[in-house]
Design an enzyme around this catalytic site. Structure first.
Site, PDB file in Angstrom:
ATOM      1  N   SER A 696      -0.071  -3.408   3.277  1.00 50.25           N
ATOM      2  CA  SER A 696      -1.177  -3.236   2.332  1.00 50.25           C
ATOM      3  C   SER A 696      -0.773  -2.473   1.077  1.00 50.25           C
ATOM      4  O   SER A 696      -1.631  -2.043   0.325  1.00 50.25           O
ATOM      5  CB  SER A 696      -2.338  -2.498   3.011  1.00 50.25           C
ATOM      6  N   LYS A 739     -10.590   2.854   4.562  1.00 51.20           N
ATOM      7  CA  LYS A 739      -9.914   3.120   3.288  1.00 51.20           C
ATOM      8  C   LYS A 739     -10.913   3.528   2.213  1.00 51.20           C
ATOM      9  O   LYS A 739     -10.638   4.428   1.399  1.00 51.20           O
ATOM     10  CB  LYS A 739      -9.134   1.882   2.855  1.00 51.20           C
TER      11      LYS A 739
END
Length: 828
Positions: A696, A739
């Protein structure tokens, strides 16, 4: 065949001929299993033809014959090479022919001799010999040695060997050391090889030393044997005494009308087996073990093992179940009482309970609650147990690496016991408890102890667990009524086969509003009660609770937050005990600092100045979401890529893919291609002691490289996440909610995420998205305009900022007063 019938038991009555009178050529008699010494008389059985002929040749003359012992007793017809060289010249005293053939002779040893050469071997053995006369020594040393040997021989006879009394007297009357050595060597229990060794020693004192050595060893062996025999005799006597005492006790109990303890034990186990209501095959096994126990001695070790096994079988809840009291309204109320928020999780648990209420049982995947520490995974399992009215059993799997912990130990091992699943069922007392498998992702394996995760497969498979096999029980146990709930911090470490049997329910963590409510409803009242304080002793305003969660903990769960509140309660309790105050109302950050000290966390990442080659990324960890600053720098070199920060393989591949995209699209991005040849590129991920990996960080690394190559600054208030391909396409990521929570805690107001994750935004609470701009991108070309605004965009943003300032100033500016009386004097 020639052998001795018995051990030598005496010496010659008469004087032997002098050595000078002995012939130089003699027939030789081969002996097996016997060594004849000079001055010793013993009977010998003779059966070989050559031996009979040798005796017949000398019987009519002086009756003197040579005696030699075979080297190998298994040879029936020994030749000259099969005999020792040193033997004894013997005098045949008597010959008795036997009806079945052969003869029995009585022979007396005269003197040692050595074979000089063999003359013939047919019809009997004949050799030229050399007599070895005995040396007479009469010194103090010889007398001392003889006295010592006589004392040892007396001790030898006293310990274990029943020797005739005349042998001991004869040994005491001998005055020549050589003859004494021969007599004792012939009468102690040693091998023929050792006797031959003594026979071949010619010097009398050396021969006496050898006999002393052999007799010392024999005395030690006899002493040890006597000690062992004494111990065995004592043990047998004690066992016999105990047996008689038990029989007497039984007789006394019968007279008094009391039951036999063994019979009482059998009746007790029979009653336990009947009350346990075991399945038919289990009861059959229990009856077999009880039958074995009846046939055993009550005090034997095996009897204790069988008793423990029967106790385990009888104490298991084979047919005992908790009656389910499933009420959806009551379950919803309990879940709301125990947990704030977690609406999706609660809804899934209520659906589970609804199916269970309608069907009566649930046969399907095992629930697995996955989330950071401190978000309430274990307490959710307790709430489900309370809502269903079942017993709750928790088994921590952290650090378990032995398969026997799950399946139990076989009864052949000392200290064997059932596995922890069966132990938990026995502790619960019902066969349908709520069984919490805590920290299932912390299971490990061992090459020597097996794989416990594989042992769990049978227990967690609805198609198999109705006959779960425990190594200790050796009979199947039905686990189909047990409701298993597993917890984990991450799924990556759970084996795929085990993960396939579980339905994953993710707990992302709590928002700031949820944390405030949890502290007010649960944590603060609990800690006040734990520290002996009442509700008025400590008050925390919602703003201070939020300050505490942001600047003192910064976590997905609530564990550290509870520790900090416990710290406040301890200090308040101390001040109340000292009489300084009665209660505390914390409403300012200064008051909070007095109790908790300087804040541990700050929004430095979001407040840092914009810089070239520095980009903020969003990451997911096992303890929740967070942000990570990636730094890129140039140095003179040859275009090498240097990576630091303890990166995993996937993260390193993302860095290489981002660099490849920048080099392949350098003209479009406005990058000087010579930079790739003349400069080394260093990518650094701070907090190098923490391992980092995951797909990511692609667009974050690519943005940092583009910023470095073009010299453009990147805003510190922008964070991003997403993987990149070599063609610049942005791939979806996982853990979006975590996140976004981490970015919001860090003060980030603008985030860039893959467009493929847009469908997940609807499931994220509005509180997280409030005040945060989320930008969706499919390609890296869409990322750069938001990170590097054009000149026109920067001018428009500056103009908008000035207009906002002017409007705010005009609202705050006081109205102009015309009357001079209303003017206030200006103070210089």
């Amino acid at each position: 065949m020639t052998s001795s019938e018995q051990n030598p038991s005496g010496v010659a009555g008469g004087m032997p001929p002098e050595s000078g009178e002995l012939p130089s050529e003699l027939p030789v008699l081969a002996l097996r299993n016997v060594v004849v010494f000079p001055s010793v008389v013993l009977p010998i059985h003779v059966s070989r033809d050559k031996s009979i002929k040798a005796i017949e040749a000398v019987i009519s003359g002086r009756r003197i014959i040579g005696l030699l012992t075979q080297r190998d007793k298994d040879i029936d017809e020994p030749g000259t090479a099969d005999l020792y060289d040193v033997g004894t010249i013997g005098l045949i005293l008597r010959v008795l022919k036997l009806p079945e053939g052969g003869a029995r002779i009585l022979i007396q040893g005269l003197s040692r001799y050595r074979v000089k050469r063999w003359l013939s071997d047919d019809p009997f053995l004949k050799a030229e010999v050399q007599a070895l006369p005995e040396e007479i020594i009469d010194t103090l040393e010889a007398q001392a040695m003889m006295r010592n040997v006589n004392d040892q021989f007396k001790q030898y006879v006293q310990i274990g060997k029943n020797q005739p009394t005349e042998i001991v007297f004869a040994a005491n009357n001998i005055r020549e050391p050589g003859k004494l050595a021969d007599l004792i060597a012939a009468n102690i229990q040693i091998t023929d090889e050792q006797r031959q060794e003594v026979l071949e020693i010619i010097p009398p004192l050396k021969r006496l030393e050898k006999v002393t050595e052999l007799m010392t060893r024999e005395i030690q062996l006899l002493s040890m044997s006597s000690k062992i025999q004494h111990q065995v005799q004592e043990e047998v006597s004690r066992s016999q005494r105990e047996y008689f005492l038990r029989e007497q006790l039984k007789a006394i109990q019968r007279e008094l009308g009391e039951a036999d303890p063994k019979e009482a034990e059998q009746r007790e186990y029979n009653d336990k087996i009947e009350k346990a209501a075991m399945p038919e095959d289990v009861e059959k096994k229990a009856r077999e073990e009880l039958g074995r126990l009846e046939r055993m001695h009550p005090e034997s070790a095996e009897a204790g093992v069988i008793r423990t096994y029967l106790d385990t079988l009888c104490n298991l809840p084979w047919s005992i179940e908790s009656e389910d009291e499933v009420s959806i309204d009551r379950a919803r109320k309990i879940l709301d009482e125990d947990h704030y928020g977690l609406d999706e999780i609660k809804q899934r648990l209520l659906e589970f309970l609804g199916v269970h209420k309608i069907r009566g049982s649930v046969k399907g995947p095992i629930l697995c609650l996955v989330g950071p520490p401190g978000v309430g995974k274990t307490s959710l399992g307790k709430s489900v147990a309370r809502a269903m009215g079942r017993k709750f059993v928790r088994m921590s799997l952290g650090g378990v690496r032995d398969e026997a912990e799950i399946r139990g130990h076989r009864r052949t091992y000392v200290g064997a016991m059932p596995g922890r699943i069966i132990q938990g069922i026995r502790t619960a007392g019902t066969r349908n408890p709520i069984f919490m498998l805590d920290e299932i992702d912390k299971l490990s394996s061992d090459a020597m102890r097996g794989d416990p995760s594989s042992a769990l497969l049978e227990a967690l498979d609805p198609e198999q667990n109705f006959s779960f096999s425990d190594h200790y029980l050796e009979v199947p146990f039905d686990l189909s009524k047990v409701l298993f709930i597993a917890t984990a911090n991450m799924l990556d470490t759970i084996p795929p086969a085990l993960r396939d049997r579980m339905e994953v329910i993710r707990l992302a963590g709590y928002t700031e509003l949820e944390k405030v409510k949890i502290v007010q409803r649960f944590i603060l009242p609990r800690q006040l009660a734990n520290h002996g304080l009442n509700k008025k002793s400590v008050k925390l305003s919602p703003s201070m609770i939020k300050e505490l969660t942001l600047r003192y903990t910064r976590e997905a769960g609530m564990r550290n937050c509870e520790r900090e509140i416990a710290k406040i309660c301890r200090k308040v309790a101390l001040k109340i005990a000292e009489g300084e105050l009665d209660k505390v109302d914390i409403r300012t950050t200064e008051q909070l600092k007095d109790y908790l000290g300087t804040p541990r966390f700050d929004f430095d990442e979001a407040k840092r100045p914009d810089a070239v080659g520095v980009v903020t990324g969003m990451v997911w960890t096992s303890v929740g979401g967070d942000i990570l600053v990636i730094e890129a720098a140039f140095m003179p070199g040859k275009g090498q890529l240097i990576l630091t920060g303890q990166l995993g393989d996937v993260m390193q591949e993302s860095c290489k893919a981002a660099l490849t995209y920048c080099r392949a699209n350098s003209k479009m991005l406005g990058i000087d291609t010579e930079l790739f040849q003349k400069q080394d590129i260093h990518l650094h991920f701070p907090a190098g002691s923490i391992p980092k990996d995951g797909p990511s960080a692609g667009i974050t690394v690519a943005t940092a490289l583009v910023s470095l190559f073009t010299g453009k600054e990147v805003s510190s208030k922008v964070a991003m996440t997403g993987e990149i391909t070599l063609k610049g396409r942005v791939l979806p990521i996982g853990g979006l909610k975590e996140k976004l929570l981490g970015a919001k805690r860090a003060g980030i107001r603008k985030v860039i995420v893959p467009a493929a994750n847009k469908k997940e935004i609807g499931d994220i609470p509005d509180e997280i998205k409030r005040g945060m701009t989320v930008i969706y991108v499919d390609h890296l070309d869409e990322v750069l305009p938001h990170v590097f605004p054009t000149r026109r965009q920067r001018q428009a943003a500056a103009k908008t900022k000035r207009q906002v300032k002017q409007s705010v100033a005009s609202v705050r500016k006081p109205a102009k007063r015309n009357s001079p009386r209303q003017r206030q004097p200006r103070v210089k």
